[in-house]
Design an enzyme around this catalytic site. Structure first.
Site: not given
Ligand code: FAD
Ligand code: NAP
Length: 313
Positions: A134, A137-138
């Site tokens: 992701c 997300c990261d």
């Protein structure tokens, strides 16, 4: 109380089914979604092919208003993992992870798909410690640093474009020399200066220490090993269909499936079992798009309304 319709999954397909069933007159409709509604598109940093969604819009931006719109017409969201769906006579039973059950006259399932693992050494061990699926997300953890992206489809290339805006350099490692992606996306990738294409190369091993990932070793078609020193590796190598809830106690499926584990449906999203409809990424020949998942949800909902009407009247 027996629900008119149970919706399993709260992605674009499930949410649209929720909108159409409730607005179309079904009284008791519950959407069983194990997390926040929105589905896998919530992990996408940009979406530019949903009609009307212009400008720089993320998957989360797009999906933000969908649950609220459905709830206005009476859709109930129960946040729970569904473990199995069974059917006896004309009634479906929804078995839930907390041990409780719900019953329904009809079921619309849209449990989507999940990111696949690429299968190189170190991938599982470093998952969440430098290996991610992701970028939204990261990606921020690697601001100003170099990262690697594994895969050559739409997701890999689009997420590489996103990462290239945050990271100093993005290596796209792909096992062939042509991509499985929209031509427009490939062109965009080729124009970005801080993206390097590492083609005809297979990821061999992600390595690191207790602090996390230190790099990834790849092997090209001449068996030459290249060491790419990066603290972050993003894998985007496709998805597996989430069909577990349809598996029965004896190991068979509740309805007919194809060899890839996708649900076989007709043009009305009807499965081989009366009252059960399958939508979105989990069905055969799915275009795997938000717009088509939403379309499936609407089609299935209209069928479910007619089915329940005939069953009860
Ligand atoms: P999903 O979105 O997968 O939703 C399924 C839902 O079911 C999930 O919320 C999950 O939590 C829930 N669920 C699963 N199992 C259970 C269970 N047992 N119990 C309860 N709940 C359960 N498409 C586009 O059109 N344009 C794009 O730009 C685009 N970009 C993408 C970028 C990325 C990174 C990814 C991963 C996908 C992208 N897609 C894009 C594809 C798009 O996201 C999917 O086609 C779409 O989300 C499918 O919708 P769905 O409702 O079928 O399933
Ligand atoms: P995908 O299209 O299946 O592509 C997966 C990629 O990963 C392929 O390039 C594949 O290589 C590679 N791959 C698979 N297994 C691998 C392994 N073990 N090791 C290394 N590489 C591996 O998956 P996706 O990109 O996630 O897309 C899924 C679906 O969503 C597609 O239908 C896509 O069109 C759709 N989607 C659409 C958009 C959009 O419309 N903007 C955005 C994202 C996703 P090969 O090419 O050699 O097989």
């Amino acid at each position: 109380m027996i629900l008119d319709c149970a919706i399993i999954g709260g992605g674009p397909a499930g949410l649209t089914a929720g909108l159409y069933t409730t607005r179309g007159g079904l009284e008791n409709v519950v959407m069983f979604e194990k997390g926040m509604p929105g589905g896998q598109i919530m992990n996408s940093s940009e979406i530019e092919n949903y009609p009307g969604a212009t400008g720089e819009i993320s998957g989360m931006d797009l999906m933000m208003t969908w649950p609220e719109q459905c709830q206005r017409f009476g859709l109930v969201h129960e946040m729970v993992n569904v473990t199995r769906v069974t059917k006896k006579d004309d009634t479906f039973t929804i078995h839930k992870e907390d041990g409780s059950i719900s019953e329904a006259h009809s079921v619309i399932i849209g449990t989507g798909s999940s990111p696949r693992r690429a299968g190189f050494r170190g991938e599982d061990g470093f998952f969440g410690k430098g290996v991610s699926t992701c970028a939204t997300c990261d990606g921020f953890f690697y601001k100003g640093k170099e990262v690697a992206v594994v895969g050559g489809g739409d997701t890999a290339l689009e997420e590489a474009l996103y990462l290239a805006k945050i990271c100093s350099k993005v290596y796209i490692i792909h096992r062939r020399d042509t991509f499985r992606s929209a031509p427009n996306t490939i062109e965009r990738v080729k124009k970005v200066e801080n993206i390097e294409l590492v083609l005809d190369s297979v990821s061999d091993e992600v390595y690191g220490d207790s602090t996390g990932v230190l790099g990834i070793r790849v092997k090209n078609k001449n068996d030459e090993i290249r060491d790419i020193v990066v603290p972050g590796v993003f894998t985007f190598v496709g998805n597996d269909v989430n069909n577990e809830t349809l598996i029965q106690e004896d190991g068979t499926f509740l309805c007919d499936m194809n060899e890839q584990g996708q649900v076989i449906v007709d043009i009305s999203m009807a499965t081989s079992l009366d009252g059960l409809y399958a939508t979105g990424d989990m069905r055969i020949s799915a275009p795997k798009q938000v717009v088509s998942a939403a379309g499936d949800g609407a089609v299935a909902a209209l069928q479910a309304i007619a089915y329940v009407d005939e069953l009860l009247n």
